[in-house]
Design an enzyme around this catalytic site. Structure first.
Site, PDB file in Angstrom:
ATOM      1  N   SER A 129       0.824  -1.207   0.000  1.00 46.66           N
ATOM      2  CA  SER A 129       0.000   0.000   0.000  1.00 46.66           C
ATOM      3  C   SER A 129       0.855   1.251   0.000  1.00 46.66           C
ATOM      4  O   SER A 129       1.942   1.273   0.566  1.00 46.66           O
ATOM      5  CB  SER A 129      -0.905   0.032   1.229  1.00 46.66           C
ATOM      6  N   LYS A 183      -4.407  -6.864   3.601  1.00 49.36           N
ATOM      7  CA  LYS A 183      -4.497  -5.747   2.636  1.00 49.36           C
ATOM      8  C   LYS A 183      -5.955  -5.471   2.270  1.00 49.36           C
ATOM      9  O   LYS A 183      -6.367  -4.314   2.120  1.00 49.36           O
ATOM     10  CB  LYS A 183      -3.666  -6.051   1.381  1.00 49.36           C
ATOM     11  N   HIS A 186      -7.354  -3.568   5.074  1.00 50.62           N
ATOM     12  CA  HIS A 186      -6.782  -2.210   4.968  1.00 50.62           C
ATOM     13  C   HIS A 186      -7.627  -1.384   3.998  1.00 50.62           C
ATOM     14  O   HIS A 186      -8.000  -0.239   4.273  1.00 50.62           O
ATOM     15  CB  HIS A 186      -5.329  -2.305   4.479  1.00 50.62           C
ATOM     16  N   ASN A 187      -7.937  -1.962   2.859  1.00 51.96           N
ATOM     17  CA  ASN A 187      -8.707  -1.225   1.861  1.00 51.96           C
ATOM     18  C   ASN A 187     -10.140  -0.961   2.319  1.00 51.96           C
ATOM     19  O   ASN A 187     -10.699   0.090   2.034  1.00 51.96           O
ATOM     20  CB  ASN A 187      -8.701  -1.970   0.517  1.00 51.96           C
ATOM     21  N   GLU A 190      -9.884   1.871   4.427  1.00 54.03           N
ATOM     22  CA  GLU A 190      -9.625   3.025   3.529  1.00 54.03           C
ATOM     23  C   GLU A 190     -10.955   3.573   2.979  1.00 54.03           C
ATOM     24  O   GLU A 190     -11.186   4.791   2.974  1.00 54.03           O
ATOM     25  CB  GLU A 190      -8.716   2.537   2.397  1.00 54.03           C
TER      26      GLU A 190
END
Ligand code: 6PG
Length: 472
Positions: A129, A183, A186-187, A190
């Site tokens: 990222s 990940k 994480h997104n 986000e």
């Protein structure tokens, strides 16, 4: 022939930048792409001292690499990854390591790990990222999978990752597809944070009539304080960007329809699958979907009048409260994402170390923020919290901001300003912190119409009632 420490497949902007980052840190690296132009650009723009070579022949690429080969894929997620693997695996030897650094779906990664293991290859899923700049100058890197393979690439990953307080923003995220899972979450976070920021923007713009210049100042102040984070920082700068076509502000010319590549949706689907409540992320995904109904929204806006906005009496206080509401909503979005990681870790036996997750999210990645430093401290003392909202330190922060969130949400609902994210966060918080929910009634209804049974507060066991016998 010279041999190279690493190989990179896919020399698009992300692949090339990551390749330069690796080369700059003293590792030699060979690049492969089918596009000869990209190979030439990569070689021509390599800085002096970098040991870089490019080729469009897979055979040559493979023969350039020292054993065991360490190959990074930076190609679009989905079938391109399978195509590359089909073409390259016949050329590899037992013990070689293939690392997928794209945004692959974790179930695809799981399948690939298993398939490649049958022929003696180590396959790792690795979230990266930080966008183009991050790839070049220091991303946050989330590797997972085979521990042996991780150890052989660890020095390189630590060298190229972003650093916070001297610590590299990379660490082992757990077994199998854990890297891509982390990940994905994480997104998801986000998505939630971006949604919440857009709501704060709307509140300040519609509620307090702030101009772009004033918004710049507010976001600057926020970024200099406890909201300090990459997404607040870039939002601050967006409010200053001029549009060369009109001479006005670019943000005002951008159509209100958000795209997406699917990682937020995967996070929500996964949470539903595992039975974890992450409504802040769900709301962010739903909000992007709602944004796509532009024509319908335009039509509906003429059918349903909005209340006239009653302006805040004390605009300064209002701005402060919106900032506090934003901070708390962001905090709770992180906690929801982390609670999904806890469940996934159990369910898939990933063994995801939450302390390491927040450590490496503090820098390099899109959701990096000063707040994660606090999370890191909390997990250092208590790494096994099922939900970080249960920490006394976090409770203290939440208690100091909750009134601001309530007031901000009240303002938005009274004035017809949509705050899907903030309202959802508040409703989640109120449910999560309620000792007795009204769900006893749902159990009664289920048992009434479907004999689904219920448990009692005062006795152990499973009960069923013949409902409707209401003779008293
Ligand atoms: C990152 C970003 C990156 C990408 C998103 C965008 O961590 O560097 O998350 O991976 O920008 O995938 O996602 P959407 O297109 O779905 O918004």
């Amino acid at each position: 022939m010279d041999t190279y420490n690493y190989g990179m497949i896919g020399l698009g902007v992300m692949g090339r930048n990551l390749l330069y980052n690796i080369a700059e840190n003293g590792f030699s690296i060979a690049g492969f792409d089918l596009d000869i132009q990209k190979i030439n650009d990569t070689q021509e723009n390599a800085a002096e001292g970098m040991k870089v070579i490019g080729t469009d022949s897979l055979e040559q690429f493979v023969s350039h690499l020292e054993l065991p080969r360490k190959i990074i894929l930076m190609v679009p997620a989905g079938s391109p990854v399978d195509t590359v693997l089909e073409n390259i695996t016949p050329l590899l030897s037992k013990g070689d390591i293939v690392i997928d650094a794209g945004n692959s779906y974790f179930k695809d990664t799981d399948r690939r790990v298993k398939n490649l293991a049958t022929i003696g290859l180590h396959f790792m899923g690795m979230g990266v990222s930080g966008g183009e700049k991050g790839a070049r100058f220091g991303p946050s890197i989330m590797p997972g999978g085979d521990m042996e393979a991780f150890h052989s690439v660890r020095p390189m990953l630590e060298a190229i990752a972003a650093k916070v307080n001297g610590e590299a923003c990379t660490d082992y995220m757990g077994k199998d597809a854990a890297g891509h899972y982390v990940k994905m979450v994480h997104n998801g976070i986000e998505y939630a944070v971006m949604q919440l920021i857009s709501e704060a923007y709307d509140l300040l713009k519609q509620g307090a009539d702030l101009t772009n210049d004033q918004l710049y100042e507010v976001f600057k102040e926020w970024n200099d304080g406890e909201l300090n984070s990459f997404l607040i920082e870039i939002t601050r700068d967006i409010f200053q960007q001029k549009d060369p076509m009109t001479g006005g502000f670019l943000v005002d010319q951008i159509l209100d329809k958000a795209g997406s590549k699917g990682t937020g949706k995967w996070t929500s689907e996964e949470a539903l699958e595992l039975g974890v409540a992450i409504p802040a992320i769900d709301a962010a995904v739903a909000s992007r979907t709602l944004s796509s109904y532009k024509a319908e929204r335009v039509e509906a806006s003429s059918l349903y009048a909005k209340p006239e906005i009653s302006k805040p009496e004390d605009p300064k206080l209002f701005i402060k409260e919106v900032g506090d509401a934003l901070f708390l909503s962001i905090l709770i979005s992180y906690t929801q994402g982390l609670s999904l990681l806890v469940k996934a870790s159990e369910e898939y036996q990933f063994q995801i170390p939450l302390k390491a997750v927040v450590k490496i999210w503090r820098g390099g990645c899109i959701i990096r923020s000063s707040l994660l430093e606090k999370f890191y401290e909390v997990y250092t003392v208590n790494p096994n919290l099922s939900n970080i909202l249960l920490s006394n330190d976090i409770a203290e922060i939440v208690n100091s901001k909750i009134t601001a969130l309530r007031k901000t949400v009240s303002f938005s609902t009274a004035n017809g300003i949509s705050t899907l994210g903030m309202q959802t966060v508040l409703a989640y918080f109120d449910a999560y912190t309620t000792k007795d929910l009204p769900i006893n009634l749902i159990q009664a209804q289920r048992d009434y119409f479907g004999a689904h049974t219920y448990q009692r507060k005062d006795q152990e066991g499973i009960f069923h009632t013949q409902w409707g016998n209401t003779d008293h």
